[in-house]
Design a protein around this motif. Sequence first.
Motif, PDB file in Angstrom:
ATOM      1  N   PRO A 280       0.800  -1.230   0.000  1.00 56.22           N
ATOM      2  CA  PRO A 280       0.000   0.000   0.000  1.00 56.22           C
ATOM      3  C   PRO A 280       0.832   1.279   0.000  1.00 56.22           C
ATOM      4  CG  PRO A 280      -0.961  -1.597   1.492  1.00 56.22           C
ATOM      5  CD  PRO A 280       0.352  -2.176   1.039  1.00 56.22           C
ATOM      6  N   ARG A 281       2.009   1.252   0.654  1.00 53.70           N
ATOM      7  CA  ARG A 281       2.828   2.460   0.725  1.00 53.70           C
ATOM      8  C   ARG A 281       4.299   2.193   0.388  1.00 53.70           C
ATOM      9  NH1 ARG A 281       0.449   6.928   3.162  1.00 53.70           N
ATOM     10  NH2 ARG A 281      -1.531   6.536   4.227  1.00 53.70           N
TER      11      ARG A 281
ATOM     12  N   VAL B 210      -0.844   6.500  -1.678  1.00 58.11           N
ATOM     13  CA  VAL B 210      -1.373   5.205  -1.254  1.00 58.11           C
ATOM     14  C   VAL B 210      -1.778   4.397  -2.491  1.00 58.11           C
ATOM     15  CG1 VAL B 210      -3.043   4.018   0.201  1.00 58.11           C
ATOM     16  CG2 VAL B 210      -2.212   6.281   0.851  1.00 58.11           C
TER      17      VAL B 210
ATOM     18  N   ASP C  39      -3.627   1.018  -4.342  1.00 56.55           N
ATOM     19  CA  ASP C  39      -4.617  -0.056  -4.300  1.00 56.55           C
ATOM     20  C   ASP C  39      -3.919  -1.320  -4.801  1.00 56.55           C
ATOM     21  OD1 ASP C  39      -6.666  -1.862  -4.597  1.00 56.55           O
ATOM     22  OD2 ASP C  39      -7.985  -0.514  -5.719  1.00 56.55           O
TER      23      ASP C  39
ATOM     24  N   LYS D 231      -3.974   4.047  -8.048  1.00 50.56           N
ATOM     25  CA  LYS D 231      -4.128   4.995  -6.950  1.00 50.56           C
ATOM     26  C   LYS D 231      -5.297   4.592  -6.058  1.00 50.56           C
ATOM     27  CE  LYS D 231      -2.362   9.056  -9.458  1.00 50.56           C
ATOM     28  NZ  LYS D 231      -2.691  10.410  -9.967  1.00 50.56           N
ATOM     29  N   ALA D 232      -5.054   4.548  -4.748  1.00 48.30           N
ATOM     30  CA  ALA D 232      -6.147   4.265  -3.819  1.00 48.30           C
ATOM     31  C   ALA D 232      -7.109   5.443  -3.756  1.00 48.30           C
ATOM     32  CB  ALA D 232      -5.585   3.955  -2.433  1.00 48.30           C
ATOM     33  N   ASN D 233      -6.594   6.644  -4.018  1.00 45.75           N
ATOM     34  CA  ASN D 233      -7.405   7.856  -4.013  1.00 45.75           C
ATOM     35  C   ASN D 233      -7.365   8.475  -5.403  1.00 45.75           C
ATOM     36  OD1 ASN D 233      -7.910   7.776  -1.103  1.00 45.75           O
ATOM     37  ND2 ASN D 233      -5.763   8.330  -0.891  1.00 45.75           N
TER      38      ASN D 233
ATOM     39  N   TRP E  76       0.249  12.892  -7.692  1.00 41.88           N
ATOM     40  CA  TRP E  76       1.500  12.463  -7.062  1.00 41.88           C
ATOM     41  C   TRP E  76       2.613  13.397  -7.528  1.00 41.88           C
ATOM     42  CZ3 TRP E  76       2.470   6.518  -6.483  1.00 41.88           C
ATOM     43  CH2 TRP E  76       1.365   5.921  -5.837  1.00 41.88           C
TER      44      TRP E  76
ATOM     45  N   ASP F 114       6.005   3.173   7.363  1.00 41.88           N
ATOM     46  CA  ASP F 114       5.182   2.974   6.184  1.00 41.88           C
ATOM     47  C   ASP F 114       3.731   3.351   6.439  1.00 41.88           C
ATOM     48  OD1 ASP F 114       7.208   2.219   4.563  1.00 41.88           O
ATOM     49  OD2 ASP F 114       6.832   0.076   4.661  1.00 41.88           O
ATOM     50  N   ASN F 115       3.465   4.011   7.576  1.00 43.58           N
ATOM     51  CA  ASN F 115       2.111   4.448   7.871  1.00 43.58           C
ATOM     52  C   ASN F 115       1.804   5.803   7.246  1.00 43.58           C
ATOM     53  OD1 ASN F 115       1.527   2.181   9.497  1.00 43.58           O
ATOM     54  ND2 ASN F 115       2.596   3.112  11.231  1.00 43.58           N
ATOM     55  N   ASN F 116       2.843   6.563   6.926  1.00 45.58           N
ATOM     56  CA  ASN F 116       2.675   7.873   6.311  1.00 45.58           C
ATOM     57  C   ASN F 116       3.639   8.004   5.138  1.00 45.58           C
ATOM     58  OD1 ASN F 116       0.790   9.202   8.359  1.00 45.58           O
ATOM     59  ND2 ASN F 116       2.506   8.575   9.667  1.00 45.58           N
ATOM     60  N   THR F 117       3.236   8.827   4.164  1.00 41.75           N
ATOM     61  CA  THR F 117       4.110   9.079   3.024  1.00 41.75           C
ATOM     62  C   THR F 117       5.193  10.057   3.448  1.00 41.75           C
ATOM     63  OG1 THR F 117       2.304   8.726   1.456  1.00 41.75           O
ATOM     64  CG2 THR F 117       4.233   9.928   0.668  1.00 41.75           C
TER      65      THR F 117
END
Length: 262
Positions: free
Chosen positions: A113-114, A136, A138, A165-167, A172, A185-188
């Motif tokens: 995911p990231r 993020v 998909d 893209k998840a969003n 980007w 890996d929880n945040n970009t």
Amino acid sequence: MSKLSDYSKFDHLVDSDDEKEEQPPRPPSTHRQPPVLTPTTIQTTNHPLSSSTTTSSTPTTRFERHPQHEARFILKYGDRSIYEWEQTLHEVTLFIPTPPLPDATALVCEILPRRLRVGLRRNAGQYFLNQATGGVVDVAASTWTWEGRNAKATTTNLLTIELQKANKGVVWETVCCGGDDDDDDNNTPTPEVALDPMQLEQERQRLLLERWQEENPGMDFRGATFNGSVPDPRTYMGGVDTIEETATTMTTTTIPYVQELL
């Protein structure tokens, strides 16, 4: 921020200990050669994964627009091209030249995911690309393919990675954020190299026009220009996937940011 990405890892990707032949010992020299002082240079080849010599100073890393593909960017490390990438409303596509390989099974491509990891299967756990993604992903809708050089030589050895893209509609500013740390890996993270302000503004305009074209197939937005700052393609006018009842009759008066339609 993690350390600057070591793009020298793209060198010697095809090297293998079992492929190196032992060289016979050289006979002793009868005279001493004078030292030759030459500046250190980078030796470039057709793909960035070939062996090369590094410079003593750190080359600059930047994105340059592709001369033949208007929507595509090239990651340049000094004078070397590392990879190319482009984006649409829905996905980001990454193009990485590779050395000759037996087939696609020789590669490992892990899409998370990231995070994105690419390496050779024979070097398990060692990646020449292991970086956080610029947004993020998909994972279920993402894929990758590898093409070897065909008989007509119309394609070369190329790894193509399609990141969904998840969003949808998020612009980007980079495809990979650089660095190799898996610590967050929880945040970009803040990218080490990103599109410059002008390139980013052009991408916003291009994706916004792509969105309007997708929502209004009966209209032609090619050649449209903007005055002022370009709005966010994801959130403008109700956001993506929001089609106004008057969309089929949309004109330049209902799009205040459009300056001219050609």
